[in-house]
Motif scaffolding. Structure first.
Motif, PDB file in Angstrom:
ATOM      1  N   HIS A 121       0.979  -4.048  -3.130  1.00 30.93           N
ATOM      2  CA  HIS A 121      -0.275  -3.585  -3.447  1.00 30.93           C
ATOM      3  C   HIS A 121      -0.992  -4.420  -4.709  1.00 30.93           C
ATOM      4  CE1 HIS A 121      -3.437  -0.001  -4.480  1.00 30.93           C
ATOM      5  NE2 HIS A 121      -3.435  -0.939  -5.795  1.00 30.93           N
ATOM      6  N   GLU A 122      -0.169  -4.649  -5.744  1.00 33.29           N
ATOM      7  CA  GLU A 122      -0.641  -5.256  -6.930  1.00 33.29           C
ATOM      8  C   GLU A 122      -0.803  -6.761  -6.733  1.00 33.29           C
ATOM      9  OE1 GLU A 122      -1.944  -3.894  -9.209  1.00 33.29           O
ATOM     10  OE2 GLU A 122      -1.164  -2.012  -8.642  1.00 33.29           O
ATOM     11  N   HIS A 176      -4.075  -7.526  -4.830  1.00 29.55           N
ATOM     12  CA  HIS A 176      -5.293  -7.595  -5.938  1.00 29.55           C
ATOM     13  C   HIS A 176      -5.079  -8.857  -6.470  1.00 29.55           C
ATOM     14  CE1 HIS A 176      -6.693  -3.350  -6.087  1.00 29.55           C
ATOM     15  NE2 HIS A 176      -5.422  -3.121  -6.712  1.00 29.55           N
ATOM     16  N   ASN A 236      -5.453   5.865  -5.473  1.00 27.77           N
ATOM     17  CA  ASN A 236      -6.179   4.741  -6.156  1.00 27.77           C
ATOM     18  C   ASN A 236      -7.431   4.673  -5.648  1.00 27.77           C
ATOM     19  OD1 ASN A 236      -4.602   2.711  -7.711  1.00 27.77           O
ATOM     20  ND2 ASN A 236      -3.007   3.161  -6.255  1.00 27.77           N
ATOM     21  N   ASP A 284      -8.855   2.064  -8.462  1.00 27.67           N
ATOM     22  CA  ASP A 284      -9.446   1.102  -7.597  1.00 27.67           C
ATOM     23  C   ASP A 284     -10.778   1.906  -7.171  1.00 27.67           C
ATOM     24  OD1 ASP A 284      -7.349  -0.815  -7.888  1.00 27.67           O
ATOM     25  OD2 ASP A 284      -6.475  -0.171  -6.185  1.00 27.67           O
TER      26      ASP A 284
HETATM   27 ZN   LIG Z   1      -4.746  -1.055  -7.104  1.00 26.47          ZN
END
Ligand SMILES: [Zn+2]
Length: 372
Positions: A67-68, A71, A156, A164
């Motif tokens: 997930h990170e 980004h 998120n 997010d």
């Molecule tokens: Zn995130």
């Protein structure tokens, strides 16, 4: 965050673990091995439950990291470099060197994370329903990870800035209203409202149900509230200093002290001029910086026999900047490094000193004299 250690580097990004993540990992392993797996599939050995619990926790860790990283990759594509990803008790955070300067860039960078979590959930969920026998522990692990990724995406996407969802909201308001500061103010206000609701819910759970899990909501709400407030003040800070050069806010031609001065004489200088630090200067060269902090480290009876040069921060360890440098960027760097001051030099010549006090004074003036 100081209590972190580096796990590895991926694409030039340092992957750091905060010790609080270890607590989460232990909790996950324990819950999976002692409650979740035995509940879903009774009758297996303790060894099997623990192996499955720990391996599943590793996969959960990998999916938070994915997930990170999503980004981060989106940010890199937008020209924003990522120094590190930190995984901590509430998940992860990819630290961007700067914030996106266009709403569309923020939208892309933000959406990449929840989309990745959703994609993992969908993929594993489909595999589970179509191809795996539910009575196998591996299948149960796959199902658990799928569901967790769905929860991560959903959580998120809550419109609580700086989560997010709150960022997506901000980019939309920013896009239509063309004003980043106002968009942030609205997104932070909504986020604060939600974080108060979460804290309220937490207290209700604690008082009326007597469940300790209410504390989780209280902490989470508080964290989000704090993070929202601090991103807002950072933005105000950056906008206040936009386009301002170091030379405009530094203290020019600072009072200096010679390297052979003893600390007793230095103390008199501090009392007389009321500065927090002096550049150490002799002839035509700058040797370093001496501050009140340095004095504190030497017992008073040794002051007459201790020279400035033996306690100062030598020049090569000082932050040295040019007068034309961008003030906001330098201030961020100083704040990140915990430094209170920087020496301003032009072609090897000392021209000024920049301190937090200079910055505060400038901000105050800016606020009193107006201008959004
Ligand atoms: Zn995130």
């Amino acid at each position: 965050m100081n209590s972190t250690f580096r796990l590895t580097r991926v694409l030039g990004i340092s992957i750091d673990i905060h010790i609080s993540w270890l607590l989460v990992a232990a909790l996950f392993s324990l819950t999976l091995a002692r409650t979740y797996f035995p509940g879903a599939l009774p009758g297996l050995t303790l060894h099997t439950y623990w192996t499955a619990g720990i391996l599943t926790t590793v996969v959960i860790f990998a999916s938070i990291l994915a997930h990170e990283l999503a980004h981060s990759l989106a940010a890199i594509r937008e020209g924003i470099s990522i120094k590190r990803i930190v995984l901590f008790i509430f998940g992860g955070v990819a630290q961007m060197e700067m914030e996106p300067d266009r709403p569309l860039a923020e939208l892309k960078i933000t959406a990449a994370g929840p989309l990745t979590s959703l994609a993992i959930a969908l993929l594993l969920g489909t595999v589970y329903y179509l191809a795996l026998p539910p009575e196998h522990i591996f299948s149960q692990a796959v199902f658990f990870v799928a569901r967790l990724n769905l929860i991560v995406a959903a959580f998120n996407l809550a419109p609580a800035f700086p989560l997010d969802g709150g960022r997506l909201l901000r980019s939309a308001i920013w896009h239509f209203g063309k004003n980043l500061l106002r968009a942030t103010r609205i997104a932070v206000a909504i986020g604060s409202l939600l974080s108060f609701l979460a804290m309220g819910l937490g207290f209700l759970l604690i008082f009326f149900q007597g469940t300790i899990w209410g504390l989780w909501y209280v902490f989470l709400g508080w964290m989000i509230y704090q993070a929202g407030q601090s991103s807002y003040s950072q933005l105000v800070f950056r906008q206040t200093f936009a386009g301002i050069k170091v030379s405009e806010i530094m203290s020019a031609n600072p009072q200096t002290v010679p390297p052979d001065l003893n600390l007793e004489q230095l103390a008199e200088q501090f009392l007389q001029h009321k500065f927090g630090a002096f550049p150490v200067f002799y002839g035509s060269s700058t040797h370093g910086l001496v501050s009140l902090h340095h004095m504190k480290e030497v017992p008073r009876e040794k002051w007459p026999h201790t020279s400035v040069v033996s306690v100062m921060t030598p020049l090569k360890e000082c932050i040295v900047i040019e007068p034309q440098a961008d003030a906001a960027e330098i201030m961020m760097k100083m704040a990140a490094g915990g430094e209170g001051r920087a020496l301003v030099m032009e072609n090897g010549r000392l021209v000024g000193i920049l301190s937090r006090t200079d910055m505060m004074r400038f901000m105050q003036m800016h606020m009193i004299l107006g201008a959004e």
